[in-house]
Design an enzyme around this catalytic site. Structure first.
Site, PDB file in Angstrom:
ATOM      1  N   ARG A 198      -1.570  16.838 -18.132  1.00 18.09           N
ATOM      2  CA  ARG A 198      -2.793  17.555 -18.482  1.00 18.09           C
ATOM      3  C   ARG A 198      -4.007  16.627 -18.420  1.00 18.09           C
ATOM      4  O   ARG A 198      -3.870  15.411 -18.416  1.00 18.09           O
ATOM      5  CB  ARG A 198      -2.667  18.105 -19.912  1.00 18.09           C
ATOM      6  CG  ARG A 198      -1.409  18.922 -20.153  1.00 18.09           C
ATOM      7  CD  ARG A 198      -0.945  18.784 -21.608  1.00 18.09           C
ATOM      8  NE  ARG A 198       0.322  19.489 -21.825  1.00 18.09           N
ATOM      9  CZ  ARG A 198       0.398  20.776 -22.176  1.00 18.09           C
ATOM     10  NH1 ARG A 198      -0.694  21.456 -22.393  1.00 18.09           N
ATOM     11  NH2 ARG A 198       1.573  21.350 -22.329  1.00 18.09           N
ATOM     12  N   ASP A 268      -6.741  19.949 -23.366  1.00 20.42           N
ATOM     13  CA  ASP A 268      -5.315  19.641 -23.435  1.00 20.42           C
ATOM     14  C   ASP A 268      -4.467  20.785 -22.899  1.00 20.42           C
ATOM     15  O   ASP A 268      -3.250  20.638 -22.754  1.00 20.42           O
ATOM     16  CB  ASP A 268      -4.898  19.299 -24.868  1.00 20.42           C
ATOM     17  CG  ASP A 268      -5.310  20.365 -25.872  1.00 20.42           C
ATOM     18  OD1 ASP A 268      -6.524  20.496 -26.110  1.00 20.42           O
ATOM     19  OD2 ASP A 268      -4.433  21.060 -26.418  1.00 20.42           O
TER      20      ASP A 268
END
Length: 513
Positions: A198, A268
């Site tokens: 991510r 995230d």
């Protein structure tokens, strides 16, 4: 299932915590912590994705495999782990985060050389659970299982779902955060992806000034997942960032094509591979509304509303640019790429809308046409998917109200019918500028506009039935989502019934899982 070939290149490459301690804590200077799934005594299989299992190299399911699907009785040499990352949540720096209820088994390679990571979600606490229990409930697990597969079949980049199983235990959740916690059935979903890396993984290393590990992580990602990048030195990282921007913009366009609203686009929750990841309080669009957010936590600001997703993705990319700056060291380059992001997105977006309307090319005046259409859709509260389905079937010999009244969520007054009629005339005039036949135009529309979308009220019904021990609707939904460009079950290709307008889990959802 053949789990013997699952290996773990990530934990062999990067600094990590091998203590196996699940206590919630900060883990500076590492990218992962080893952790074992909690283990469940009475699991029960709900669904298994046989096609995906064969595709990624795990093979056919056998009864003995249920134990692995919930993280029980794993091979002694398998080091399962969770990764740590940082992120901006609702626009604010949140510091260290991580896989709070996701545990990685490792990576498997199929016969074609394609790699996929295998990850349990809901299998117990990790060091990154932030005082939560690391469990998941049927409600959120089923939503992720079905929606990720629905997106895959809509031809949208996404994580995939391999299995869904009851854990045999109850989990306490306060679904609306209103002080009314209740027991719900626990569940574990196994999801797969080429990688779960991510934006936040890079943000963490940069924020901690772990620049050597940041470089190693970027090199690892490029070598394994961006093989088209052949440059060396600083240019390699420039190409890396440009590629992420392009993949992210392409993903946003696809979300807009089908009316998908993620609901919680924190950094995230953004994949560097351009995958749809982390299916929480998402929704498919019912009535068209640029200001719609399905996430109660996103009120009243509506940061992650449908119409803001492209803008938010660009903001998130700014944060990634800051994280990668120590490798790229060229502020003007980063600014230019990010400024170009909007131009690339809007051109791609408008070309996508052309296909939804059956146009063969984007013309100079189409922006005005699309703006008029958006205004019409919102004012007449038209169902996004069904509107285009009806437009494909439009017959000027039939009554306009009769054709579109089941597409609108409001009464179509004479004034609104007149406005719709004006738009149809404008549309017909625009079609005449096509360089292709009407048959070819319709073929483009058929391939672009789904006939079935996984609406929240259908998921709500399915969850209720499974809680009652019934699986008929689950199997029907699985069949329908495998064929989204065809009307398999007409009852699923209809607007949301009014009885579900204010039902929690249908119109709005929380982040509770």
């Amino acid at each position: 299932m053949n789990t013997e070939n699952i290996h773990q290149p990530f934990i062999k490459k990067f600094p990590g915590d091998f203590s196996g301690n699940t206590m919630q804590r900060n883990t500076p200077k590492v990218l992962f912590s080893t952790v074992k799934p909690a283990g469940f005594d009475h699991p029960k299989l709900i669904a298994f994705n046989e096609k995906l299992s064969e595709e990624i190299g795990l093979g056919q399911f056998e009864e003995k495999d249920l134990s692995f699907l919930v993280g029980n009785n794993l091979p002694e040499d398998m080091k399962t782990y969770s990764t740590t990352y940082a992120g901006h949540q609702f626009g604010n720096w949140a510091g260290q985060l991580g896989d709070g209820r996701a545990i990685l088994a490792g990576e498997i390679t199929n016969e074609a050389g394609q790699k996929n990571e295998i990850q349990w979600k809901g299998a117990g606490a990790t060091p990154y659970s932030r005082h939560a229990d690391g469990r998941a409930v049927l409600r959120s697990s089923l939503r992720e299982y079905l929606m990720s597969e629905a997106m895959h079949n809509l031809n949208i980049s996404t994580t995939r779902a391999l299995s869904l199983a009851f854990t045999g235990e109850d989990v306490v959740r306060d679904i609306m955060y209103n002080g009314n916690p209740q027991n719900e059935k626990g569940a574990v979903v196994i999801r797969t992806a080429e990688s779960f890396l991510r934006f936040g993984h890079f943000e963490l290393m940069s924020a901690q000034q772990e620049y050597t590990t940041l470089k190693e992580l970027a090199d690892f990602t490029i070598e394994n997942y961006f093989k088209e990048i052949q440059a060396e030195g600083q240019q390699k990282y420039k190409d890396f960032f440009e590629n992420i921007c392009r993949r992210t913009a392409d993903l946003m366009v696809e979300w807009y094509r089908v009316g998908f609203v993620h609901g919680v686009m924190n950094t995230d929750n953004m994949s560097v591979l351009g995958l749809t990841i982390d299916y929480g309080p998402y929704s498919m669009m019912d009535e068209y509304n640029l200001n719609f957010t399905p996430n109660t936590t996103d009120l009243p600001g509506r940061r992650y509303a449908f119409g803001k997703q492209a803008q938010v993705s660009q903001w998130n990319l700014w944060q990634l640019a800051n994280a990668l700056h120590p490798l790229i060291k060229d502020e003007k380059f980063l600014e230019d790429v990010l400024n170009d992001y909007g131009s690339y997105f809007w051109e791609s977006h408008d070309k996508m809308l052309c296909k939804k309307f059956g146009f063969d090319q984007l013309l100079d005046n189409d922006e005005k046409f699309f703006t008029n259409w958006q205004s019409l859709m919102q004012d007449l509260q038209m169902d996004y998917t069904l509107f285009f389905n009806e437009l494909e079937k439009y017959d000027e010999q039939k009554d306009l109200r009769q054709q579109f009244e089941n597409v609108s969520y409001t009464f179509l007054s004479e004034e609104k019918i007149s406005r719709l009629s004006d738009f149809i005339r404008e549309y017909k005039s625009r079609l005449e500028k096509n360089g292709i036949s009407r048959e070819e135009s319709l073929e483009i529309m058929h391939k672009t506009n789904p006939k079935f979308i996984l609406r929240n009220y259908l998921l709500y019904q399915c969850i209720e039935e499974i809680n009652e021990g019934k699986t008929d609707m689950l199997h029907k939904l699985l069949h329908a989502l495998e064929n989204p460009y065809h009307t398999i079950y007409p009852e699923f290709s209809a607007k949301r019934p009014s009885g579900y307008d204010d039902v929690s889990g249908c119109s709005m959802l929380s982040c509770s899982s």
